[in-house]
Design an enzyme around this catalytic site. Sequence first.
Site, PDB file in Angstrom:
ATOM      1  N   GLY A 233      -9.457   1.171   2.939  1.00 51.26           N
ATOM      2  CA  GLY A 233     -10.283   2.251   2.405  1.00 51.26           C
ATOM      3  C   GLY A 233     -11.314   2.796   3.380  1.00 51.26           C
ATOM      4  O   GLY A 233     -12.226   3.517   2.990  1.00 51.26           O
TER       5      GLY A 233
ATOM      6  N   LYS B 104      -5.004   0.906  -7.650  1.00 46.77           N
ATOM      7  CA  LYS B 104      -6.309   0.304  -7.980  1.00 46.77           C
ATOM      8  C   LYS B 104      -6.763   0.818  -9.347  1.00 46.77           C
ATOM      9  O   LYS B 104      -5.929   0.986 -10.225  1.00 46.77           O
ATOM     10  CB  LYS B 104      -7.320   0.590  -6.860  1.00 46.77           C
ATOM     11  CG  LYS B 104      -6.752   0.233  -5.477  1.00 46.77           C
ATOM     12  CD  LYS B 104      -7.759   0.215  -4.376  1.00 46.77           C
ATOM     13  CE  LYS B 104      -7.061  -0.186  -3.077  1.00 46.77           C
ATOM     14  NZ  LYS B 104      -7.975  -0.380  -1.957  1.00 46.77           N
TER      15      LYS B 104
ATOM     16  N   GLU C 234      -9.928  -7.189  -2.858  1.00 49.22           N
ATOM     17  CA  GLU C 234     -10.940  -6.757  -3.844  1.00 49.22           C
ATOM     18  C   GLU C 234     -11.052  -7.763  -4.984  1.00 49.22           C
ATOM     19  O   GLU C 234     -12.130  -7.968  -5.542  1.00 49.22           O
ATOM     20  CB  GLU C 234     -10.592  -5.342  -4.353  1.00 49.22           C
ATOM     21  CG  GLU C 234     -10.881  -4.297  -3.284  1.00 49.22           C
ATOM     22  CD  GLU C 234      -9.987  -3.070  -3.308  1.00 49.22           C
ATOM     23  OE1 GLU C 234      -9.320  -2.821  -4.327  1.00 49.22           O
ATOM     24  OE2 GLU C 234      -9.956  -2.350  -2.285  1.00 49.22           O
TER      25      GLU C 234
ATOM     26  N   GLU D  11      -3.426  -7.390   5.102  1.00 48.12           N
ATOM     27  CA  GLU D  11      -4.388  -6.308   4.919  1.00 48.12           C
ATOM     28  C   GLU D  11      -5.737  -6.703   5.515  1.00 48.12           C
ATOM     29  O   GLU D  11      -6.556  -7.347   4.842  1.00 48.12           O
ATOM     30  CB  GLU D  11      -4.570  -6.006   3.426  1.00 48.12           C
ATOM     31  CG  GLU D  11      -3.317  -5.540   2.737  1.00 48.12           C
ATOM     32  CD  GLU D  11      -3.629  -4.673   1.525  1.00 48.12           C
ATOM     33  OE1 GLU D  11      -3.166  -3.525   1.497  1.00 48.12           O
ATOM     34  OE2 GLU D  11      -4.350  -5.130   0.624  1.00 48.12           O
TER      35      GLU D  11
ATOM     36  N   ASN E 174      -0.653   1.125  -4.273  1.00 46.01           N
ATOM     37  CA  ASN E 174      -1.595   0.369  -5.108  1.00 46.01           C
ATOM     38  C   ASN E 174      -2.639   1.375  -5.601  1.00 46.01           C
ATOM     39  O   ASN E 174      -3.493   1.799  -4.829  1.00 46.01           O
ATOM     40  CB  ASN E 174      -2.246  -0.739  -4.263  1.00 46.01           C
ATOM     41  CG  ASN E 174      -3.415  -1.404  -4.971  1.00 46.01           C
ATOM     42  OD1 ASN E 174      -3.585  -1.266  -6.183  1.00 46.01           O
ATOM     43  ND2 ASN E 174      -4.232  -2.122  -4.214  1.00 46.01           N
TER      44      ASN E 174
ATOM     45  N   SER F 146      -5.538   1.686   5.187  1.00 48.46           N
ATOM     46  CA  SER F 146      -5.615   3.073   5.681  1.00 48.46           C
ATOM     47  C   SER F 146      -4.281   3.604   6.222  1.00 48.46           C
ATOM     48  O   SER F 146      -4.244   4.332   7.217  1.00 48.46           O
ATOM     49  CB  SER F 146      -6.723   3.221   6.719  1.00 48.46           C
ATOM     50  OG  SER F 146      -7.984   2.893   6.140  1.00 48.46           O
TER      51      SER F 146
ATOM     52  N   HIS G 240      -5.366  -9.718  -3.911  1.00 40.67           N
ATOM     53  CA  HIS G 240      -5.892  -8.574  -3.152  1.00 40.67           C
ATOM     54  C   HIS G 240      -7.337  -8.874  -2.756  1.00 40.67           C
ATOM     55  O   HIS G 240      -8.074  -9.519  -3.509  1.00 40.67           O
ATOM     56  CB  HIS G 240      -5.824  -7.304  -4.008  1.00 40.67           C
ATOM     57  CG  HIS G 240      -6.139  -6.068  -3.221  1.00 40.67           C
ATOM     58  ND1 HIS G 240      -7.430  -5.686  -2.952  1.00 40.67           N
ATOM     59  CD2 HIS G 240      -5.335  -5.160  -2.623  1.00 40.67           C
ATOM     60  CE1 HIS G 240      -7.398  -4.579  -2.216  1.00 40.67           C
ATOM     61  NE2 HIS G 240      -6.138  -4.239  -2.008  1.00 40.67           N
TER      62      HIS G 240
ATOM     63  N   GLY H  98      -3.148   2.163  -0.478  1.00 40.87           N
ATOM     64  CA  GLY H  98      -4.134   2.429  -1.520  1.00 40.87           C
ATOM     65  C   GLY H  98      -4.378   3.923  -1.653  1.00 40.87           C
ATOM     66  O   GLY H  98      -3.615   4.648  -2.285  1.00 40.87           O
ATOM     67  N   GLY H  99      -5.431   4.399  -1.021  1.00 41.91           N
ATOM     68  CA  GLY H  99      -5.883   5.796  -1.149  1.00 41.91           C
ATOM     69  C   GLY H  99      -4.771   6.828  -1.034  1.00 41.91           C
ATOM     70  O   GLY H  99      -4.680   7.750  -1.867  1.00 41.91           O
TER      71      GLY H  99
HETATM   72  P1  PGA Z   1      -6.114   1.765   1.546  1.00 45.89           P
HETATM   73  O1  PGA Z   1      -5.980   0.461   0.631  1.00 45.89           O
HETATM   74  O2  PGA Z   1      -4.727   2.252   1.849  1.00 45.89           O
HETATM   75  O3  PGA Z   1      -6.908   2.738   0.715  1.00 45.89           O
HETATM   76  O4  PGA Z   1      -6.841   1.363   2.782  1.00 45.89           O
HETATM   77  C1  PGA Z   1      -4.975  -0.496   0.862  1.00 45.89           C
HETATM   78  C2  PGA Z   1      -5.052  -1.588  -0.168  1.00 45.89           C
HETATM   79  O5  PGA Z   1      -6.153  -1.933  -0.614  1.00 45.89           O
HETATM   80  O6  PGA Z   1      -4.009  -2.132  -0.581  1.00 45.89           O
END
Ligand code: PGA
Length: 241
Positions: free
Chosen positions: A171, A11, A98, A165, A9, A204, A96, A225-226
Amino acid sequence: MRKIIIAGNWKMYKTQSEASEFLMEFIAQIDDAPEDREVVLCVPFTDLAIVSKSLHGNRIRLGAQNVHWEESGAFTGEISASMLTEVGVRYAIVGHSERRQYFGETDETVNLRLKAAQSSGLIPILCVGETKQQRDGGKTEQIIINQLDNGLVGVAQDKLVIAYEPIWAIGTGETCEAGEANRVIGVIRDRLTNPNVTIQYGGSVKPSNINEIMAQPHIDGVLVGGASLAASDFAGIVNYQ
Ligand code: PGA
Protein backbone atom coordinates in the site's frame (compact mmCIF):
# COMPACT_ATOMS: atom_id res chain seq x y z
CA MET A 1 4.48 -27.89 -12.39
CA ARG A 2 3.95 -24.69 -10.43
CA LYS A 3 0.62 -23.02 -11.04
CA ILE A 4 0.45 -19.30 -11.81
CA ILE A 5 -2.04 -17.57 -9.51
CA ILE A 6 -3.04 -13.92 -9.82
CA ALA A 7 -5.07 -13.00 -6.74
CA GLY A 8 -6.80 -9.80 -5.71
CA ASN A 9 -7.23 -8.89 -2.05
CA TRP A 10 -10.02 -6.35 -1.68
CA LYS A 11 -9.39 -5.92 2.08
CA MET A 12 -12.27 -3.93 3.65
CA TYR A 13 -13.47 -2.41 0.38
CA LYS A 14 -16.62 -2.83 -1.73
CA THR A 15 -20.25 -3.29 -0.79
CA GLN A 16 -22.29 -5.89 -2.67
CA SER A 17 -23.42 -3.39 -5.28
CA GLU A 18 -19.87 -2.15 -5.81
CA ALA A 19 -18.70 -5.76 -6.13
CA SER A 20 -21.32 -6.50 -8.80
CA GLU A 21 -20.38 -3.39 -10.72
CA PHE A 22 -16.71 -4.39 -10.62
CA LEU A 23 -17.43 -7.90 -11.90
CA MET A 24 -19.47 -6.73 -14.87
CA GLU A 25 -16.54 -4.65 -16.07
CA PHE A 26 -13.77 -7.03 -15.03
CA ILE A 27 -15.10 -10.28 -16.49
CA ALA A 28 -15.44 -8.68 -19.93
CA GLN A 29 -11.84 -7.48 -19.79
CA ILE A 30 -10.20 -10.83 -19.02
CA ASP A 31 -11.96 -12.83 -21.73
CA ASP A 32 -8.75 -13.27 -23.68
CA ALA A 33 -6.38 -13.83 -20.76
CA PRO A 34 -4.17 -16.90 -21.36
CA GLU A 35 -5.40 -20.12 -19.71
CA ASP A 36 -2.07 -20.68 -17.93
CA ARG A 37 -3.08 -18.47 -15.00
CA GLU A 38 -5.64 -18.88 -12.24
CA VAL A 39 -7.51 -15.72 -11.25
CA VAL A 40 -8.69 -15.38 -7.63
CA LEU A 41 -10.70 -12.66 -5.90
CA CYS A 42 -10.46 -12.49 -2.09
CA VAL A 43 -13.44 -10.37 -1.11
CA PRO A 44 -15.08 -9.25 2.16
CA PHE A 45 -17.37 -11.85 3.81
CA THR A 46 -20.55 -9.94 2.92
CA ASP A 47 -19.62 -10.04 -0.79
CA LEU A 48 -18.88 -13.77 -0.95
CA ALA A 49 -22.35 -15.08 -1.76
CA ILE A 50 -23.15 -12.54 -4.44
CA VAL A 51 -19.70 -12.77 -6.05
CA SER A 52 -19.96 -16.57 -5.96
CA LYS A 53 -23.19 -16.42 -8.00
CA SER A 54 -21.66 -14.09 -10.60
CA LEU A 55 -18.61 -16.32 -10.93
CA HIS A 56 -20.60 -19.46 -11.63
CA GLY A 57 -19.29 -21.12 -14.78
CA ASN A 58 -16.51 -18.61 -15.00
CA ARG A 59 -12.75 -19.07 -14.64
CA ILE A 60 -12.38 -16.78 -11.63
CA ARG A 61 -12.04 -18.50 -8.23
CA LEU A 62 -13.39 -17.11 -4.99
CA GLY A 63 -11.26 -16.40 -1.93
CA ALA A 64 -11.81 -15.17 1.63
CA GLN A 65 -9.46 -13.05 3.71
CA ASN A 66 -9.41 -15.12 6.89
CA VAL A 67 -10.70 -18.37 8.39
CA HIS A 68 -11.03 -19.57 11.99
CA TRP A 69 -9.62 -22.89 13.21
CA GLU A 70 -12.73 -24.15 14.99
CA GLU A 71 -15.70 -25.58 13.11
CA SER A 72 -18.16 -23.51 15.19
CA GLY A 73 -18.36 -21.94 18.63
CA ALA A 74 -18.40 -18.74 20.65
CA PHE A 75 -15.89 -16.78 18.54
CA THR A 76 -17.57 -13.46 17.86
CA GLY A 77 -16.47 -11.88 14.62
CA GLU A 78 -14.82 -15.00 13.18
CA ILE A 79 -15.82 -17.32 10.32
CA SER A 80 -15.42 -21.07 9.87
CA ALA A 81 -14.08 -22.97 6.88
CA SER A 82 -17.39 -24.74 6.23
CA MET A 83 -19.22 -21.38 6.17
CA LEU A 84 -16.83 -20.39 3.41
CA THR A 85 -16.84 -23.60 1.37
CA GLU A 86 -20.65 -23.65 1.42
CA VAL A 87 -20.75 -20.45 -0.61
CA GLY A 88 -18.12 -21.65 -3.07
CA VAL A 89 -14.91 -20.29 -1.56
CA ARG A 90 -11.74 -22.10 -2.71
CA TYR A 91 -8.93 -19.99 -1.22
CA ALA A 92 -8.38 -18.17 2.07
CA ILE A 93 -5.68 -15.65 2.87
CA VAL A 94 -4.05 -16.52 6.21
CA GLY A 95 -1.64 -14.39 8.24
CA HIS A 96 -1.82 -11.23 6.17
CA SER A 97 0.46 -8.60 7.75
CA GLU A 98 -2.57 -6.42 8.53
CA ARG A 99 -4.04 -9.29 10.57
CA ARG A 100 -0.70 -9.79 12.31
CA GLN A 101 -0.22 -6.06 12.95
CA TYR A 102 -3.74 -4.91 13.93
CA PHE A 103 -5.48 -8.05 15.17
CA GLY A 104 -2.82 -9.88 17.14
CA GLU A 105 -2.35 -12.74 14.69
CA THR A 106 0.71 -14.84 15.63
CA ASP A 107 2.57 -17.66 13.90
CA GLU A 108 0.70 -20.03 16.24
CA THR A 109 -2.79 -18.80 15.29
CA VAL A 110 -1.68 -18.68 11.65
CA ASN A 111 -0.68 -22.34 11.95
CA LEU A 112 -4.08 -23.29 13.39
CA ARG A 113 -5.90 -21.42 10.62
CA LEU A 114 -3.79 -23.04 7.89
CA LYS A 115 -4.55 -26.54 9.15
CA ALA A 116 -8.27 -25.86 9.53
CA ALA A 117 -8.46 -24.39 6.03
CA GLN A 118 -6.75 -27.43 4.51
CA SER A 119 -8.83 -29.96 6.38
CA SER A 120 -11.97 -28.39 4.91
CA GLY A 121 -10.58 -28.38 1.39
CA LEU A 122 -9.70 -24.68 1.23
CA ILE A 123 -6.32 -23.69 -0.19
CA PRO A 124 -4.70 -21.23 2.20
CA ILE A 125 -2.56 -18.36 0.93
CA LEU A 126 0.00 -17.90 3.71
CA CYS A 127 1.46 -14.37 3.83
CA VAL A 128 4.97 -13.76 5.13
CA GLY A 129 7.12 -10.65 5.05
CA GLU A 130 9.45 -8.33 6.95
CA THR A 131 9.09 -4.75 8.16
CA LYS A 132 11.36 -1.96 6.92
CA GLN A 133 13.17 -1.97 10.24
CA GLN A 134 13.79 -5.71 10.06
CA ARG A 135 15.06 -5.37 6.49
CA ASP A 136 17.37 -2.48 7.38
CA GLY A 137 18.66 -4.52 10.32
CA GLY A 138 19.62 -7.38 7.96
CA LYS A 139 17.00 -9.70 9.45
CA THR A 140 14.82 -10.37 6.38
CA GLU A 141 15.78 -14.01 5.83
CA GLN A 142 15.58 -14.90 9.52
CA ILE A 143 12.12 -13.34 9.91
CA ILE A 144 10.77 -15.12 6.85
CA ILE A 145 12.28 -18.46 7.87
CA ASN A 146 10.77 -18.15 11.38
CA GLN A 147 7.34 -17.33 9.94
CA LEU A 148 7.58 -20.37 7.67
CA ASP A 149 8.98 -22.81 10.22
CA ASN A 150 6.43 -21.87 12.91
CA GLY A 151 3.49 -21.35 10.56
CA LEU A 152 3.92 -24.56 8.61
CA VAL A 153 4.18 -27.11 11.44
CA GLY A 154 1.92 -30.00 10.41
CA VAL A 155 0.72 -28.16 7.29
CA ALA A 156 0.54 -30.11 4.01
CA GLN A 157 2.55 -28.47 1.24
CA ASP A 158 0.56 -29.84 -1.68
CA LYS A 159 -2.48 -27.62 -1.13
CA LEU A 160 -0.74 -24.42 -0.16
CA VAL A 161 0.12 -21.04 -1.67
CA ILE A 162 2.63 -18.66 -0.13
CA ALA A 163 2.74 -14.91 -0.69
CA TYR A 164 5.92 -13.00 0.04
CA GLU A 165 4.74 -9.53 1.00
CA PRO A 166 7.40 -7.18 2.34
CA ILE A 167 5.37 -5.01 4.72
CA TRP A 168 7.11 -1.80 3.65
CA ALA A 169 5.91 -2.39 0.09
CA ILE A 170 2.22 -2.92 0.96
CA GLY A 171 0.00 0.00 0.00
CA THR A 172 2.98 2.34 -0.19
CA GLY A 173 3.59 2.45 -3.93
CA GLU A 174 7.14 1.36 -3.11
CA THR A 175 7.48 -2.00 -4.87
CA CYS A 176 10.25 -4.35 -3.84
CA GLU A 177 12.72 -4.47 -6.73
CA ALA A 178 11.77 -7.52 -8.83
CA GLY A 179 15.20 -9.15 -8.58
CA GLU A 180 15.18 -8.79 -4.80
CA ALA A 181 11.65 -10.21 -4.51
CA ASN A 182 12.85 -13.12 -6.64
CA ARG A 183 15.85 -13.65 -4.36
CA VAL A 184 13.75 -13.78 -1.17
CA ILE A 185 11.21 -16.07 -2.84
CA GLY A 186 14.15 -18.34 -3.70
CA VAL A 187 15.01 -18.44 0.02
CA ILE A 188 11.37 -19.39 0.76
CA ARG A 189 11.43 -22.11 -1.89
CA ASP A 190 14.62 -23.60 -0.43
CA ARG A 191 12.88 -23.88 2.94
CA LEU A 192 9.95 -25.94 1.59
CA THR A 193 9.84 -29.68 1.08
CA ASN A 194 7.52 -29.49 -1.94
CA PRO A 195 9.19 -27.81 -4.96
CA ASN A 196 5.79 -27.20 -6.62
CA VAL A 197 4.31 -24.71 -4.14
CA THR A 198 3.09 -21.56 -5.88
CA ILE A 199 4.87 -18.56 -4.34
CA GLN A 200 3.48 -15.12 -5.07
CA TYR A 201 4.88 -11.64 -4.61
CA GLY A 202 2.68 -8.93 -3.07
CA GLY A 203 3.24 -5.24 -2.40
CA SER A 204 2.27 -2.38 -4.73
CA VAL A 205 1.81 -4.61 -7.78
CA LYS A 206 0.31 -2.64 -10.67
CA PRO A 207 -0.14 -2.93 -14.44
CA SER A 208 3.11 -1.01 -14.96
CA ASN A 209 5.32 -3.44 -13.00
CA ILE A 210 3.58 -6.80 -13.50
CA ASN A 211 5.60 -7.86 -16.54
CA GLU A 212 8.91 -7.35 -14.78
CA ILE A 213 7.68 -9.18 -11.67
CA MET A 214 6.28 -12.15 -13.58
CA ALA A 215 9.48 -12.43 -15.65
CA GLN A 216 11.35 -13.52 -12.49
CA PRO A 217 12.02 -17.27 -12.40
CA HIS A 218 10.92 -17.89 -8.79
CA ILE A 219 7.76 -15.73 -8.86
CA ASP A 220 4.61 -17.72 -9.66
CA GLY A 221 1.99 -15.02 -9.28
CA VAL A 222 0.97 -11.96 -7.34
CA LEU A 223 -1.30 -10.93 -4.47
CA VAL A 224 -2.70 -7.52 -5.32
CA GLY A 225 -4.35 -5.08 -2.92
CA GLY A 226 -5.01 -1.53 -4.14
CA ALA A 227 -4.75 -2.28 -7.85
CA SER A 228 -7.34 -5.09 -7.59
CA LEU A 229 -10.07 -2.59 -6.72
CA ALA A 230 -10.33 -1.02 -10.18
CA ALA A 231 -11.49 -3.46 -12.89
CA SER A 232 -9.22 -2.04 -15.58
CA ASP A 233 -6.12 -2.12 -13.35
CA PHE A 234 -6.69 -5.67 -12.16
CA ALA A 235 -7.50 -6.80 -15.70
CA GLY A 236 -4.24 -5.16 -16.82
CA ILE A 237 -2.42 -7.30 -14.26
CA VAL A 238 -4.25 -10.53 -15.14
CA ASN A 239 -3.54 -9.96 -18.83
CA TYR A 240 0.23 -9.59 -18.36
CA GLN A 241 2.35 -10.96 -21.19
P1 PGA B 1 -1.06 -3.54 -2.16
O1 PGA B 1 -1.47 -4.64 -1.08
O2 PGA B 1 -1.10 -4.20 -3.51
O3 PGA B 1 -2.10 -2.46 -2.02
O4 PGA B 1 0.30 -3.06 -1.82
C1 PGA B 1 -1.02 -5.97 -1.18
C2 PGA B 1 -1.59 -6.80 -0.06
O5 PGA B 1 -1.77 -6.28 1.05
O6 PGA B 1 -1.89 -7.99 -0.25
